[in-house]
Write a protein that holds these residues in place. Structure first.
Motif, PDB file in Angstrom:
ATOM      1  N   SER A 133       0.808  -1.217   0.000  1.00 37.01           N
ATOM      2  CA  SER A 133       0.000   0.000   0.000  1.00 37.01           C
ATOM      3  C   SER A 133       0.842   1.269   0.000  1.00 37.01           C
ATOM      4  O   SER A 133       0.321   2.374   0.160  1.00 37.01           O
ATOM      5  N   ALA A 134       2.161   1.129  -0.203  1.00 41.95           N
ATOM      6  CA  ALA A 134       3.049   2.293  -0.190  1.00 41.95           C
ATOM      7  C   ALA A 134       2.800   3.173  -1.411  1.00 41.95           C
ATOM      8  O   ALA A 134       2.337   2.703  -2.462  1.00 41.95           O
ATOM      9  N   THR A 135       3.116   4.448  -1.270  1.00 42.24           N
ATOM     10  CA  THR A 135       3.056   5.350  -2.424  1.00 42.24           C
ATOM     11  C   THR A 135       4.406   5.455  -3.112  1.00 42.24           C
ATOM     12  O   THR A 135       4.475   5.842  -4.281  1.00 42.24           O
ATOM     13  N   SER A 136       5.466   5.112  -2.419  1.00 39.48           N
ATOM     14  CA  SER A 136       6.809   5.208  -2.981  1.00 39.48           C
ATOM     15  C   SER A 136       7.052   4.130  -4.033  1.00 39.48           C
ATOM     16  O   SER A 136       6.917   2.934  -3.741  1.00 39.48           O
ATOM     17  N   GLY A 169       7.261  14.477 -17.376  1.00 36.66           N
ATOM     18  CA  GLY A 169       5.930  14.993 -17.072  1.00 36.66           C
ATOM     19  C   GLY A 169       4.977  13.889 -16.652  1.00 36.66           C
ATOM     20  O   GLY A 169       4.991  12.786 -17.211  1.00 36.66           O
ATOM     21  N   THR A 170       4.152  14.159 -15.638  1.00 36.84           N
ATOM     22  CA  THR A 170       3.167  13.189 -15.175  1.00 36.84           C
ATOM     23  C   THR A 170       1.771  13.630 -15.610  1.00 36.84           C
ATOM     24  O   THR A 170       1.539  14.826 -15.853  1.00 36.84           O
ATOM     25  N   PRO A 171       0.831  12.706 -15.711  1.00 32.57           N
ATOM     26  CA  PRO A 171      -0.529  13.078 -16.130  1.00 32.57           C
ATOM     27  C   PRO A 171      -1.181  14.110 -15.212  1.00 32.57           C
ATOM     28  O   PRO A 171      -2.029  14.878 -15.658  1.00 32.57           O
ATOM     29  N   GLU A 172      -0.749  14.153 -13.951  1.00 30.86           N
ATOM     30  CA  GLU A 172      -1.356  15.075 -12.991  1.00 30.86           C
ATOM     31  C   GLU A 172      -0.724  16.456 -13.029  1.00 30.86           C
ATOM     32  O   GLU A 172      -1.141  17.355 -12.301  1.00 30.86           O
ATOM     33  N   GLY A 193       2.691  17.271 -12.541  1.00 28.82           N
ATOM     34  CA  GLY A 193       3.994  17.432 -11.912  1.00 28.82           C
ATOM     35  C   GLY A 193       5.097  16.835 -12.765  1.00 28.82           C
ATOM     36  O   GLY A 193       4.871  16.397 -13.900  1.00 28.82           O
ATOM     37  N   LEU A 194       6.306  16.827 -12.211  1.00 25.23           N
ATOM     38  CA  LEU A 194       7.437  16.189 -12.879  1.00 25.23           C
ATOM     39  C   LEU A 194       7.906  15.007 -12.044  1.00 25.23           C
ATOM     40  O   LEU A 194       8.089  15.127 -10.820  1.00 25.23           O
ATOM     41  N   ALA A 195       8.103  13.862 -12.701  1.00 26.06           N
ATOM     42  CA  ALA A 195       8.558  12.650 -12.034  1.00 26.06           C
ATOM     43  C   ALA A 195       9.992  12.814 -11.551  1.00 26.06           C
ATOM     44  O   ALA A 195      10.747  13.666 -12.024  1.00 26.06           O
ATOM     45  N   SER A 196      10.388  11.962 -10.621  1.00 26.32           N
ATOM     46  CA  SER A 196      11.679  12.111  -9.953  1.00 26.32           C
ATOM     47  C   SER A 196      12.858  11.644 -10.779  1.00 26.32           C
ATOM     48  O   SER A 196      13.930  12.251 -10.728  1.00 26.32           O
ATOM     49  N   ALA A 197      12.703  10.543 -11.537  1.00 21.54           N
ATOM     50  CA  ALA A 197      13.889   9.945 -12.142  1.00 21.54           C
ATOM     51  C   ALA A 197      13.519   8.923 -13.200  1.00 21.54           C
ATOM     52  O   ALA A 197      12.424   8.354 -13.187  1.00 21.54           O
ATOM     53  N   ASP A 211       7.800   7.839 -10.622  1.00 18.90           N
ATOM     54  CA  ASP A 211       6.852   8.903 -10.963  1.00 18.90           C
ATOM     55  C   ASP A 211       6.307   9.644  -9.746  1.00 18.90           C
ATOM     56  O   ASP A 211       5.305  10.345  -9.847  1.00 18.90           O
ATOM     57  N   LYS A 212       6.975   9.521  -8.600  1.00 13.35           N
ATOM     58  CA  LYS A 212       6.547  10.362  -7.479  1.00 13.35           C
ATOM     59  C   LYS A 212       7.005  11.799  -7.741  1.00 13.35           C
ATOM     60  O   LYS A 212       8.039  12.046  -8.362  1.00 13.35           O
TER      61      LYS A 212
END
Length: 666
Positions: A7-10, A300-303, A305-309, A398-399
């Motif tokens: 259930s992690a978001t990471s 770029g993310t659908p929401e 923001g910009l993804a981390s890596a 994509d966080k």
């Protein structure tokens, strides 16, 4: 028992959700379980794009035998260092204190109270199995010694925090010493500083560019130009799609460690954009444009923001997406273009990477004056990129990290306003809206979000500093008071909840989760330290608002960073960058106009020294302090050049503005 990471978001934790190890996420529940079972804790820290983290996972954490050892004798905790930089900082300090070095994966054995007693980094499978056995035996037979060692490490970690140390007010002499120190460490042949592995020194380059503007130092400018050229030609730069890898494993920038990080590319975008602004260098402009395009296209993310890596590995293999053989080039491009590309990109039969493959580097210039050559270059790159897209692609973390998106916002705002890029300018505004609407919760920043859902980890100091600076950049692009107000809100939180009481800052808030020690690392490493980032925002906000208390806070904090700037400039690049702006004023430029396309506006942004604040808009625009009492002269756009809110005679032509700025330089 069961693995609890599902259930992690990471994304990093999710990579481990199917391991046979009974992983726990970081939290008090895991330590309570260790106390209940009376067993030690394994704290494993890494991040999703980390190559050796993947190797240790495949070798050990996916192995049933290793998992049985861990599950039987330990409580195993998995930590994403990017999501919890505070936890990472505490245990990295312990690891460095115990071993003399650090890195990821970080492997820490601790008591049920979290006190580390044995630390390391990557362990091969057999070594790790033996280590688990040794720690299990020691915990059973030498408990008192282990507990005492843990307490001693905690005391040493607390003593390592540089809080309340010596101070040195920022001065021209101090910054000259820092520039000289960097010059002495320059790799005169390959560019950059030090040897292999070699990291892109983006913050040092930003400092040297500002130092050049203030002092006219030709040496400082040449160090930047040389490093930027060598990196942009090297394999560390993606010659087909743009964007920089994390570092080069060699000193000549040829073979990269293939992960691409948002923060590196944001900071390098600023460096190349500013180099172009100062020199008009066509190569620097191309690299800046392509890096901006990489950020928006590939991260770029659908929401919004910009993804981390992007990951270092593809299907478990480093470089699988990026490396080429001469035969592959000919297969894709045909005989003539394939051989031309092999020569241009230095793809040889022997190879520069592994198994006879080569990483693409740019061996020579493309003559921009030859249209046919430029067209061939573009066509070859496009066809190779198309063929590469058919290969397996690296994974993407994509966080959305607040501070790293803040760095990108500032870079994109600068790129957009200086080059006229509509896409960069629009992206900076959109990203700022994402952070303001999603990451600001109850007046406090949250560090991460993913799939549009904000995570629980609280923002650390670097989040407040980088996001506040980003909001100030967007304010200068838009002149919308909302962004100035939001920046102040973030800075007020930083000043209320993070100060050491001695001018500096802790990295975590006074009401954040209590760790073994409260981290306070002033060094600029992969990203600006929280202290440097907050100083940048404080200096900018004070100049834009005229509220001197924020400048006083910045000066006090910069003084705590002064000894680091003069003594270890490679690890104080952003602090020195901010100090240059503070020493120069910074310039406060207001352009009163009813036409934002007036040439006076472009001249202000193009020729204002780095670190200046610039606002454009109608006279006396509400909520914009720099435009108060700034009338048009004879109905024409009018520029006011100020420092410390003491202003020169206003000017109405670009030539007069450039002359005024030049007169004040140095």
């Amino acid at each position: 028992m069961a693995n609890r990471l599902g259930s992690a978001t990471s994304p990093y934790l999710l990579q481990h959700k199917d391991n046979p190890v009974d992983w726990w996420p970081w939290g008090e529940a895991a330590f309570d379980e260790a106390r209940r079972r009376d067993v030690p804790v394994l704290i494993s820290v890494g991040y999703s794009a980390c190559h050796w983290c993947h190797v240790m996972a495949h070798e050990s954490f996916e192995d049933e035998g290793i998992a049985a050892q861990l599950n039987g004798a330990f409580v195993a905790i998995k930590v994403d260092r990017e999501e919890r930089p505070d936890v990472d900082a505490v245990y990295m300090t312990a690891t460095q204190a115990m071993t003399g070095q650090g890195g990821w994966p970080m492997t820490v054995f601790a008591t049920p109270d979290g006190e580390p007693f044995y630390c390391g980094t990557y362990f091969g499978k057999d070594d790790f199995a033996r280590l688990l056995t040794s720690v299990t035996t020691a915990w059973r037979d030498q408990r008192a010694d282990i507990v005492a060692q843990g307490a001693a490490v905690v005391q040493a970690v607390g003593g390592a925090q540089l809080v309340g140390g010596p101070t040195a007010p920022i001065s021209a002499e101090l910054l000259a010493s820092a520039a000289a120190g960097l010059a002495g460490e320059q790799d005169e042949q390959a560019g950059g500083f030090g040897g292999a592995p070699k990291f892109p020194p983006h913050m040092n380059l930003l400092f040297l560019l500002r130092h050049y503007e203030r002092t006219g130092s030709a040496e400082a400018l040449e160090i930047v130009r040389h490093a930027c050229e060598q990196m942009g030609r090297g394999g560390i730069y993606d010659q087909l799609a743009g964007g920089f890898a994390r570092y080069s494993v060699d000193a000549r920038w040829v073979v990269p460690h293939f992960e691409k990080m948002l923060y590196d590319n944001a900071l390098l975008l600023r460096a190349y954009t500013q180099l172009w602004r100062l020199t008009g260098d066509v190569f620097a402009r191309r690299i800046a444009d392509e890096t901006a395009a990489f950020l928006l296209r590939d991260l770029g993310t659908p929401e919004g923001g910009l993804a981390s890596a992007l990951d270092a590995d593809t299907s478990g293999v480093e470089g699988l997406t990026y490396a080429w053989t001469p035969a592959q080039l000919i297969e894709t491009l045909g005989d003539d273009d394939g051989k031309w590309a092999a020569d241009l990109f230095r793809v040889t039969a022997a190879g520069t990477f592994e198994h006879g493959t080569s990483v693409l580097v740019l061996a020579r210039d493309i003559d921009e004056a030859d249209p046919a050559l430029v067209e061939r270059w573009r066509d070859v790159r496009q066809r190779l990129l198309g063929a590469r897209a058919e290969r397996p692609q690296p994974g993407r973390d994509d966080k959305v990290v607040a501070s790293w998106n803040g760095l990108a916002i500032t870079a994109l705002a600068e790129h957009g306003i200086l080059t006229g890029s509509v896409s960069s300018r629009a992206a900076a505004i959109t990203l700022a809206e994402v952070l303001a609407d999603r990451h600001l919760v109850g007046g406090r920043l949250r560090r991460v979000s993913r799939d549009g859902v904000v995570g629980e980890p609280a923002g650390v100091l670097e989040d407040y500093g980088c996001v506040a600076e980003a909001f100030l950049a967007v304010y200068q692009v838009t002149a919308e008071p909302r962004w100035l107000d939001l920046a102040r809100e973030l800075l007020d939180v930083a000043l209320a909840h993070f100060p050491t009481g001695k001018g500096g800052f802790y990295d975590t808030a006074d009401d954040a989760e209590k760790l073994l020690t409260r981290p306070a690392d002033p060094t600029d490493n992969a990203t600006p330290s929280g202290a440097s980032a907050v100083c940048a925002a404080l200096v900018g906000y004070a100049a834009l608002s005229g509220e001197t208390a924020y400048r006083e806070a910045a000066d006090a904090a910069l003084a705590t960073l002064g000894p680091l700037v003069s003594g270890h400039p490679r690890f104080a690049g952003y602090a020195a960058t901010v100090a240059e702006a503070a020493l120069a004023g910074p310039f406060e430029i207001a352009v009163a106009t009813t036409d934002p396309a007036d040439p006076l506006v472009a001249a202000a942004f193009r020729h204002a020294p780095g670190g200046s604040v610039i606002v454009v808009g109608e006279p006396d625009r509400a909520g914009v302090p720099l435009l108060a009492d700034r009338p048009l002269r004879d109905g024409a756009a009018t520029a006011y050049v100020c420092r410390g809110f003491v202003c020169d005679r206003p000017v109405t032509t670009p030539a007069d503005l450039v002359e005024r700025l030049r007169d004040h330089a140095g």
